[in-house]
Design a protein around this motif. Structure first.
Motif, PDB file in Angstrom:
ATOM      1  N   MET A 114      24.430  84.179  86.438  1.00 18.40           N
ATOM      2  CA  MET A 114      25.668  83.502  86.731  1.00 18.40           C
ATOM      3  C   MET A 114      26.176  82.688  85.531  1.00 18.40           C
ATOM      4  SD  MET A 114      27.832  83.393  89.084  1.00 18.40           S
ATOM      5  CE  MET A 114      28.682  82.575  90.355  1.00 18.40           C
ATOM      6  N   PRO A 115      25.279  81.999  84.796  1.00 19.10           N
ATOM      7  CA  PRO A 115      25.787  81.261  83.630  1.00 19.10           C
ATOM      8  C   PRO A 115      26.440  82.183  82.598  1.00 19.10           C
ATOM      9  CG  PRO A 115      23.610  80.477  84.197  1.00 19.10           C
ATOM     10  CD  PRO A 115      23.871  81.685  85.054  1.00 19.10           C
ATOM     11  N   LEU A 116      25.921  83.398  82.458  1.00 20.55           N
ATOM     12  CA  LEU A 116      26.519  84.330  81.504  1.00 20.55           C
ATOM     13  C   LEU A 116      27.938  84.690  81.927  1.00 20.55           C
ATOM     14  CD1 LEU A 116      26.199  86.036  78.974  1.00 20.55           C
ATOM     15  CD2 LEU A 116      25.240  87.831  80.384  1.00 20.55           C
ATOM     16  N   LEU A 117      28.158  84.898  83.210  1.00 20.90           N
ATOM     17  CA  LEU A 117      29.500  85.188  83.720  1.00 20.90           C
ATOM     18  C   LEU A 117      30.444  84.025  83.433  1.00 20.90           C
ATOM     19  CD1 LEU A 117      31.417  87.020  85.341  1.00 20.90           C
ATOM     20  CD2 LEU A 117      30.582  85.880  87.397  1.00 20.90           C
ATOM     21  N   MET A 118      29.959  82.794  83.592  1.00 25.32           N
ATOM     22  CA  MET A 118      30.796  81.618  83.324  1.00 25.32           C
ATOM     23  C   MET A 118      31.178  81.544  81.847  1.00 25.32           C
ATOM     24  SD  MET A 118      28.966  78.906  85.979  1.00 25.32           S
ATOM     25  CE  MET A 118      28.425  77.896  84.681  1.00 25.32           C
ATOM     26  N   VAL A 119      30.241  81.837  80.971  1.00 21.07           N
ATOM     27  CA  VAL A 119      30.519  81.805  79.528  1.00 21.07           C
ATOM     28  C   VAL A 119      31.542  82.877  79.167  1.00 21.07           C
ATOM     29  CG1 VAL A 119      29.499  82.217  77.250  1.00 21.07           C
ATOM     30  CG2 VAL A 119      28.309  80.794  78.916  1.00 21.07           C
ATOM     31  N   ILE A 120      31.406  84.057  79.728  1.00 23.06           N
ATOM     32  CA  ILE A 120      32.336  85.153  79.448  1.00 23.06           C
ATOM     33  C   ILE A 120      33.742  84.791  79.923  1.00 23.06           C
ATOM     34  CG2 ILE A 120      32.937  87.529  80.057  1.00 23.06           C
ATOM     35  CD1 ILE A 120      29.890  88.103  80.108  1.00 23.06           C
ATOM     36  N   MET A 121      33.864  84.263  81.142  1.00 20.88           N
ATOM     37  CA  MET A 121      35.176  83.904  81.683  1.00 20.88           C
ATOM     38  C   MET A 121      35.809  82.777  80.863  1.00 20.88           C
ATOM     39  SD  MET A 121      35.649  86.022  84.046  1.00 20.88           S
ATOM     40  CE  MET A 121      36.971  85.434  85.034  1.00 20.88           C
ATOM     41  N   PHE A 122      35.011  81.800  80.447  1.00 15.14           N
ATOM     42  CA  PHE A 122      35.534  80.719  79.615  1.00 15.14           C
ATOM     43  C   PHE A 122      36.041  81.257  78.280  1.00 15.14           C
ATOM     44  CE2 PHE A 122      34.909  77.406  76.387  1.00 15.14           C
ATOM     45  CZ  PHE A 122      35.754  76.438  76.894  1.00 15.14           C
ATOM     46  N   GLY A 123      35.277  82.166  77.685  1.00 13.94           N
ATOM     47  CA  GLY A 123      35.693  82.757  76.409  1.00 13.94           C
ATOM     48  C   GLY A 123      36.990  83.539  76.530  1.00 13.94           C
ATOM     49  N   MET A 124      37.156  84.256  77.631  1.00 12.15           N
ATOM     50  CA  MET A 124      38.394  85.007  77.835  1.00 12.15           C
ATOM     51  C   MET A 124      39.578  84.053  77.998  1.00 12.15           C
ATOM     52  SD  MET A 124      37.015  88.018  80.363  1.00 12.15           S
ATOM     53  CE  MET A 124      38.633  88.489  80.862  1.00 12.15           C
ATOM     54  N   VAL A 130      32.765  87.512  92.960  1.00  9.16           N
ATOM     55  CA  VAL A 130      32.814  88.078  91.613  1.00  9.16           C
ATOM     56  C   VAL A 130      33.886  89.144  91.506  1.00  9.16           C
ATOM     57  CG1 VAL A 130      31.504  89.413  89.913  1.00  9.16           C
ATOM     58  CG2 VAL A 130      30.433  87.501  91.068  1.00  9.16           C
ATOM     59  N   GLY A 131      34.037  89.938  92.579  1.00  8.23           N
ATOM     60  CA  GLY A 131      35.056  90.989  92.596  1.00  8.23           C
ATOM     61  C   GLY A 131      36.427  90.404  92.615  1.00  8.23           C
TER      62      GLY A 131
END
Length: 66
Positions: A1-11, A65-66
């Protein structure tokens, strides 16, 4: 889940005013995307999770997530 948060923040941080100006020129495509994001995708994920008979916690995560 933290990886998903980092990816969304970067986008989100990579967007600038030019993107928003381009979006304002094609409202029909934006509406189609919104319908797909908030109606179609959660319905499909709910249907797949229900068909797989998963415990209640898993489908809620899949839908979010979807």
């Amino acid at each position: 889940m933290p990886l998903l948060m980092v990816i969304m923040f970067g986008m989100g941080t990579s967007m600038n005013i030019k993107y928003f100006l381009q979006i304002s020129k094609m409202p029909k495509r934006v509406l189609i995307g919104l319908v797909g994001q908030f109606l179609t995708m959660p319905f499909i994920s709910f249907s797949l999770a229900t068909a797989a008979a998963l415990p209640p916690e898993i489908p809620s995560g899949i839908i979010l997530v979807g």
